[in-house]
Design a protein around this motif. Structure first.
Motif, PDB file in Angstrom:
ATOM      1  N   MET A 185       0.822  -1.220   0.000  1.00 19.87           N
ATOM      2  CA  MET A 185       0.000   0.000   0.000  1.00 19.87           C
ATOM      3  C   MET A 185       0.859   1.274   0.000  1.00 19.87           C
ATOM      4  N   VAL A 186       2.168   1.090  -0.159  1.00 24.40           N
ATOM      5  CA  VAL A 186       3.083   2.224  -0.029  1.00 24.40           C
ATOM      6  C   VAL A 186       4.012   2.295  -1.239  1.00 24.40           C
ATOM      7  N   ALA A 187       4.209   3.497  -1.760  1.00 22.91           N
ATOM      8  CA  ALA A 187       5.210   3.689  -2.819  1.00 22.91           C
ATOM      9  C   ALA A 187       6.154   4.801  -2.376  1.00 22.91           C
TER      10      ALA A 187
ATOM     11  N   SER B 247      17.178   0.435  -1.464  1.00 24.65           N
ATOM     12  CA  SER B 247      17.354  -1.018  -1.458  1.00 24.65           C
ATOM     13  C   SER B 247      17.053  -1.650  -0.107  1.00 24.65           C
ATOM     14  N   THR B 248      16.794  -0.825   0.919  1.00 24.62           N
ATOM     15  CA  THR B 248      16.658  -1.398   2.261  1.00 24.62           C
ATOM     16  C   THR B 248      15.256  -1.221   2.851  1.00 24.62           C
ATOM     17  N   LEU B 249      14.302  -0.742   2.062  1.00 23.73           N
ATOM     18  CA  LEU B 249      12.941  -0.551   2.589  1.00 23.73           C
ATOM     19  C   LEU B 249      11.952  -1.228   1.643  1.00 23.73           C
ATOM     20  N   LYS B 250      11.242  -2.235   2.171  1.00 25.23           N
ATOM     21  CA  LYS B 250      10.368  -3.044   1.318  1.00 25.23           C
ATOM     22  C   LYS B 250       8.989  -2.391   1.133  1.00 25.23           C
ATOM     23  N   CYS B 251       8.735  -1.956  -0.071  1.00 24.88           N
ATOM     24  CA  CYS B 251       7.426  -1.446  -0.505  1.00 24.88           C
ATOM     25  C   CYS B 251       7.607  -1.205  -1.996  1.00 24.88           C
ATOM     26  N   TYR B 252       6.621  -0.615  -2.690  1.00 26.68           N
ATOM     27  CA  TYR B 252       6.900  -0.227  -4.070  1.00 26.68           C
ATOM     28  C   TYR B 252       7.963   0.859  -4.017  1.00 26.68           C
ATOM     29  N   GLY B 253       9.057   0.691  -4.735  1.00 27.92           N
ATOM     30  CA  GLY B 253      10.148   1.664  -4.680  1.00 27.92           C
ATOM     31  C   GLY B 253      10.584   2.066  -6.069  1.00 27.92           C
ATOM     32  N   PHE B 254      10.974   3.307  -6.217  1.00 24.51           N
ATOM     33  CA  PHE B 254      11.434   3.822  -7.511  1.00 24.51           C
ATOM     34  C   PHE B 254      12.650   4.694  -7.217  1.00 24.51           C
TER      35      PHE B 254
ATOM     36  N   VAL C 295       1.985   7.742  -0.858  1.00 22.92           N
ATOM     37  CA  VAL C 295       3.155   8.038  -1.700  1.00 22.92           C
ATOM     38  C   VAL C 295       4.107   8.963  -0.941  1.00 22.92           C
ATOM     39  N   LEU C 296       5.366   8.513  -0.840  1.00 23.91           N
ATOM     40  CA  LEU C 296       6.389   9.287  -0.129  1.00 23.91           C
ATOM     41  C   LEU C 296       7.549   9.559  -1.077  1.00 23.91           C
ATOM     42  N   THR C 297       8.297  10.608  -0.795  1.00 24.37           N
ATOM     43  CA  THR C 297       9.586  10.777  -1.470  1.00 24.37           C
ATOM     44  C   THR C 297      10.652  10.876  -0.387  1.00 24.37           C
TER      45      THR C 297
END
Ligand SMILES: Cc1ncc(C[n+]2csc(CCOP(=O)(O)OP(=O)(O)O)c2C)c(N)n1
Ligand code: SF4
Length: 290
Positions: free
Chosen positions: A48-50, A63-70, A93-95
């Motif tokens: 539920m998190v990007a 690389s160290t936080l599991k969620c949708y990552g870009f 959605v976070l940056t």
């Protein structure tokens, strides 16, 4: 606010197999923990998190936080985050980016995402230097700061991210030290629960290159806005607090309810169904221009 699940999500659920490579004592560890604890307490599971990351030591959190990552480009977290939020408004959605990234090359995006009031939570790891590239002056370096690019001391005035965010239209604006995990976690939770553009400027120690703005230096100067009878809904008060320089206020400066960009666009299924009936007049256009 994104839909929360009924199950609890333990902090470990956001771990990947990769271990952080930050220097021991780096403030990014506290920010990493603060984000994971906030997501866990909000019961927002990884799907539920990007999070969109910038380029730099802070961005290496990717690389160290599991969620949708870009892991995006230097300075370009916000255009990607805006697109993700539009495509799937249910996601939180976070940056995550450094001050060099977010306020330097990304400065223009910052102003306009605040103006749009996009429902994005921007966490800026502000160590007042470009650190991954080994310590050059950044937009938040103080006048006089000695760095690789300013060997005789910085001569330019620093940006004031909190004041800028308030003026540009952000509807949730906070400043928090990386070494106060409880305040960091609570502030991130409040930001995610808030609908609209949230800036959290994190005072982040860089133990390797910034020997001036250390944890001790900050501890001598900071005070909590909660102890100052500050009215977070009052814009003038928030701006006055943001412009203080002798002491450094921390906590939430400003919070106001205003429809977000996504709400104004009306992305509801009912509105989309209506849009399907709109037929774009390609034939007319062809006659006119081709
Ligand atoms: C478009 C672009 N410009 C410049 C760089 C070089 N670069 C990579 S990391 C970095 C410094 C990052 O500093 P900051 O954003 O403050 O993050 P920190 O490393 O301090 O966490 C720079 C300038 C790049 N990779 N891409
Ligand atoms: S160089 Fe500074 S910001 Fe980068 S990991 Fe080391 S302490 Fe952290």
């Amino acid at each position: 606010m994104p839909t929360q699940t009924k199950q609890t999500t333990p902090v470990e659920a956001y771990n990947t197999q990769a271990k952080p490579t930050w220097c021991p004592g780096c403030g990014d560890f506290g920010i990493w923990m603060g984000i994971k604890s906030a997501l866990s307490e909000l019961n927002l599971p990884p799907h539920m998190v990007a999070i969109v990351y910038g380029i730099g030591c802070a961005g290496n959190m990717a690389s160290t936080l599991k969620c949708y990552g870009f892991h995006s480009l230097h300075g370009r977290t916000l255009p990607v985050a805006t697109g993700i939020k539009l495509a799937n408004p249910k996601l939180a959605v976070l940056t995550v980016a450094g001050d060099g990234d977010f306020y330097g090359e990304g400065g223009n995006h910052f102003l306009h995402a605040a103006r749009y009031n996009s429902d994005i939570n921007a966490i800026v790891c502000d160590n007042r230097l470009f650190s991954l590239t080994t310590g050059q002056a950044s937009p938040t370096s103080a006048v006089g700061m000695i760095s690789k690019t300013t060997p005789f001391g910085e001569i330019k005035e620093p940006l004031n991210p909190v004041a800028l965010a308030i003026i540009a239209g952000a509807t949730f604006v906070a400043r928090v030290p990386a070494f106060d995990p409880a305040l960091l976690k609570e502030t991130i939770k409040q930001a995610i629960n808030h609908k609209g553009f949230a800036l959290i400027n994190v005072l982040q120690q860089c133990v390797t290159f910034n020997k001036t703005n250390t944890v001790e230096w900050y501890k001598e100067r900071i005070y909590n806005l909660n102890d100052a009878k500050h009215d977070i809904n009052n814009k003038e008060q928030a701006l006055a607090k943001a412009l203080e320089t002798e002491k450094i206020p921390v906590g939430v400066f400003y919070k106001v309810e205003r429809p977000s960009y996504e709400e104004k666009l009306d992305l509801s299924p009912a509105a989309s169904a209506k849009d399907e009936k709109i037929v774009f007049p390609w034939a007319e256009l062809k006659k006119e221009f081709i």
